[in-house]
Design a protein around this motif. Structure first.
Motif, mmCIF file in Angstrom:
data_model
loop_
_atom_site.group_PDB
_atom_site.id
_atom_site.type_symbol
_atom_site.label_atom_id
_atom_site.label_comp_id
_atom_site.label_asym_id
_atom_site.label_seq_id
_atom_site.Cartn_x
_atom_site.Cartn_y
_atom_site.Cartn_z
ATOM 1 N N TRP A 53 -24.245 23.245 32.760
ATOM 2 C CA TRP A 53 -25.363 23.772 31.977
ATOM 3 C C TRP A 53 -25.245 25.283 31.782
ATOM 4 C CZ3 TRP A 53 -28.828 22.168 28.722
ATOM 5 C CH2 TRP A 53 -29.978 22.905 28.476
ATOM 6 N N ARG A 54 -24.799 25.980 32.816
ATOM 7 C CA ARG A 54 -24.707 27.440 32.757
ATOM 8 C C ARG A 54 -23.295 27.925 32.452
ATOM 9 N NH1 ARG A 54 -28.128 25.567 36.322
ATOM 10 N NH2 ARG A 54 -30.267 26.323 36.324
ATOM 11 N N GLY A 55 -22.409 27.012 32.085
ATOM 12 C CA GLY A 55 -21.058 27.410 31.732
ATOM 13 C C GLY A 55 -20.129 27.342 32.921
ATOM 14 N N GLY A 56 -18.837 27.396 32.679
ATOM 15 C CA GLY A 56 -17.862 27.424 33.751
ATOM 16 C C GLY A 56 -17.082 26.153 33.941
ATOM 17 N N GLY A 57 -17.497 25.092 33.328
ATOM 18 C CA GLY A 57 -16.738 23.859 33.480
ATOM 19 C C GLY A 57 -16.984 22.932 32.317
ATOM 20 N N THR A 58 -15.909 22.380 31.777
ATOM 21 C CA THR A 58 -16.030 21.392 30.708
ATOM 22 C C THR A 58 -15.087 20.232 30.989
ATOM 23 O OG1 THR A 58 -14.355 22.522 29.373
ATOM 24 C CG2 THR A 58 -16.656 23.038 28.893
ATOM 25 N N TRP A 59 -15.387 19.107 30.412
ATOM 26 C CA TRP A 59 -14.550 17.922 30.570
ATOM 27 C C TRP A 59 -14.553 17.172 29.254
ATOM 28 C CZ3 TRP A 59 -15.116 12.737 29.932
ATOM 29 C CH2 TRP A 59 -14.119 11.926 30.485
ATOM 30 N N TYR A 60 -13.395 16.654 28.882
ATOM 31 C CA TYR A 60 -13.274 15.846 27.675
ATOM 32 C C TYR A 60 -12.468 14.590 27.991
ATOM 33 C CZ TYR A 60 -14.727 19.973 25.028
ATOM 34 O OH TYR A 60 -15.427 21.052 24.535
ATOM 35 N N ALA A 61 -12.855 13.500 27.364
ATOM 36 C CA ALA A 61 -12.051 12.289 27.453
ATOM 37 C C ALA A 61 -10.721 12.526 26.739
ATOM 38 C CB ALA A 61 -12.786 11.121 26.806
ATOM 39 N N ASP A 62 -9.680 11.889 27.211
ATOM 40 C CA ASP A 62 -8.361 12.037 26.585
ATOM 41 C C ASP A 62 -8.411 11.673 25.105
ATOM 42 O OD1 ASP A 62 -6.443 10.886 29.480
ATOM 43 O OD2 ASP A 62 -7.294 12.853 28.980
ATOM 44 N N SER A 63 -9.239 10.694 24.779
ATOM 45 C CA SER A 63 -9.292 10.192 23.411
ATOM 46 C C SER A 63 -9.864 11.198 22.416
ATOM 47 C CB SER A 63 -10.119 8.902 23.357
ATOM 48 O OG SER A 63 -11.422 9.127 23.851
ATOM 49 N N VAL A 64 -10.559 12.239 22.907
ATOM 50 C CA VAL A 64 -11.176 13.204 21.990
ATOM 51 C C VAL A 64 -10.678 14.622 22.210
ATOM 52 C CG1 VAL A 64 -13.242 11.752 21.932
ATOM 53 C CG2 VAL A 64 -13.195 13.768 23.421
ATOM 54 N N THR A 65 -9.870 14.838 23.220
ATOM 55 C CA THR A 65 -9.359 16.190 23.512
ATOM 56 C C THR A 65 -8.636 16.750 22.295
ATOM 57 O OG1 THR A 65 -9.167 15.739 25.876
ATOM 58 C CG2 THR A 65 -7.828 17.528 24.995
ATOM 59 N N GLY A 66 -9.012 17.986 21.944
ATOM 60 C CA GLY A 66 -8.410 18.637 20.797
ATOM 61 C C GLY A 66 -9.137 18.365 19.494
ATOM 62 N N ARG A 67 -10.053 17.407 19.496
ATOM 63 C CA ARG A 67 -10.792 17.066 18.271
ATOM 64 C C ARG A 67 -12.293 17.338 18.408
ATOM 65 N NH1 ARG A 67 -11.131 11.969 16.626
ATOM 66 N NH2 ARG A 67 -10.930 11.048 18.717
ATOM 67 N N PHE A 68 -12.835 17.163 19.605
ATOM 68 C CA PHE A 68 -14.272 17.350 19.849
ATOM 69 C C PHE A 68 -14.488 18.610 20.678
ATOM 70 C CE2 PHE A 68 -15.790 12.622 19.669
ATOM 71 C CZ PHE A 68 -15.144 12.465 18.451
ATOM 72 N N THR A 69 -15.612 19.283 20.419
ATOM 73 C CA THR A 69 -15.970 20.464 21.191
ATOM 74 C C THR A 69 -17.445 20.413 21.538
ATOM 75 O OG1 THR A 69 -14.310 21.785 20.012
ATOM 76 C CG2 THR A 69 -15.992 22.980 21.253
ATOM 77 N N ILE A 70 -17.746 20.554 22.824
ATOM 78 C CA ILE A 70 -19.139 20.593 23.265
ATOM 79 C C ILE A 70 -19.549 22.048 23.440
ATOM 80 C CG2 ILE A 70 -18.506 20.374 25.718
ATOM 81 C CD1 ILE A 70 -21.109 18.753 26.099
ATOM 82 N N SER A 71 -20.766 22.369 23.020
ATOM 83 C CA SER A 71 -21.255 23.738 23.154
ATOM 84 C C SER A 71 -22.757 23.704 23.397
ATOM 85 C CB SER A 71 -20.928 24.559 21.902
ATOM 86 O OG SER A 71 -21.574 24.018 20.766
ATOM 87 N N ARG A 72 -23.269 24.852 23.776
ATOM 88 C CA ARG A 72 -24.696 24.953 24.066
ATOM 89 C C ARG A 72 -25.236 26.244 23.481
ATOM 90 N NH1 ARG A 72 -27.363 26.822 29.663
ATOM 91 N NH2 ARG A 72 -29.463 27.027 28.853
ATOM 92 N N ASP A 73 -26.432 26.176 22.922
ATOM 93 C CA ASP A 73 -27.156 27.353 22.452
ATOM 94 C C ASP A 73 -28.209 27.673 23.491
ATOM 95 O OD1 ASP A 73 -29.048 29.082 21.281
ATOM 96 O OD2 ASP A 73 -28.525 28.393 19.275
ATOM 97 N N ASN A 74 -27.974 28.730 24.284
ATOM 98 C CA ASN A 74 -28.874 29.040 25.386
ATOM 99 C C ASN A 74 -30.302 29.325 24.906
ATOM 100 O OD1 ASN A 74 -26.649 28.784 26.970
ATOM 101 N ND2 ASN A 74 -26.362 30.971 27.309
ATOM 102 N N ALA A 75 -30.407 30.031 23.779
ATOM 103 C CA ALA A 75 -31.722 30.447 23.305
ATOM 104 C C ALA A 75 -32.560 29.268 22.832
ATOM 105 C CB ALA A 75 -31.569 31.464 22.188
ATOM 106 N N LYS A 76 -31.914 28.260 22.275
ATOM 107 C CA LYS A 76 -32.641 27.138 21.700
ATOM 108 C C LYS A 76 -32.627 25.902 22.588
ATOM 109 C CE LYS A 76 -31.624 28.560 16.935
ATOM 110 N NZ LYS A 76 -31.022 28.146 15.636
ATOM 111 N N ASN A 77 -31.978 25.989 23.744
ATOM 112 C CA ASN A 77 -31.826 24.799 24.592
ATOM 113 C C ASN A 77 -31.261 23.634 23.790
ATOM 114 O OD1 ASN A 77 -32.707 25.948 26.991
ATOM 115 N ND2 ASN A 77 -34.848 25.540 26.518
#
Length: 120
Positions: A53-77
Motif C-alpha cells: 500500500w505504501r510502496g516498496g514491493g510489487t508482484w506480477y503473475a508471469d502471464s502478465v509481466t511486462g504487459r500490466f502495471t499496477i499503480s496507486r494514486d495516494n491523494a485519491k486512494n
C-alpha cells in the motif's frame, strides 16, 4: 471495513489496452497491500498484480509481466491496473482486492468486479 469499487472494464481487441480503476474507501489506514485478481469461467482465480500500500514491493503473475502495471494514486486512494498488449486469454472478471501482504494469495476484501473481454 474497506470498500472497493472497480471500473474501466469493457470490450477491446487483441493488442489493445485498458485501464482499470479501483476506488478505495473505509478503514484504509489498516491496509498493507492492494492488488488485482481475475477469474474466467471454468478457471481458477488468479492473482495478476499486487503492491504494498505504501510502496516498496510489487508482484506480477508471469502471464502478465511486462504487459500490466499496477499503480496507486495516494491523494485519491485510487488503485489502477494498466493493461497493454491484451490477449484473448486475459478475458475475465477482474477484482480489486485488499491483501495482508503483496504476495498473499487470499484477499481480505474484494470489490464487485469488472468484466474485461478481449476479442481475437
Amino acid at each position: 471495513q474497506v470498500q472497493l469499487v472497480e471500473s474501466g472494464g469493457g470490450l477491446v481487441q487483441a493488442g489493445g489496452s485498458l485501464r482499470l480503476s479501483c476506488a478505495v474507501s473505509g478503514s484504509i489506514f489498516g491496509i498493507n497491500a492492494i492488488g488485482w485478481f481475475r477469474q474466467a469461467p471454468g478457471k481458477e482465480r488468479e492473482t495478476v498484480a499486487a503492491r504494498s500500500w505504501r510502496g516498496g514491493g510489487t508482484w506480477y503473475a508471469d502471464s502478465v509481466t511486462g504487459r500490466f502495471t499496477i499503480s496507486r494514486d495516494n491523494a485519491k486512494n485510487g488503485v489502477y491496473l494498466q493493461m497493454d498488449s491484451l490477449k484473448p486469454e486475459d478475458t475475465a472478471v477482474y477484482y480489486c482486492v485488499v491483501l495482508s501482504h503483496y504476495r498473499a494469495q487470499t484477499p481480505d476484501y474484494w470489490g464487485q468486479g469488472t468484466q474485461v473481454t478481449v476479442s481475437s
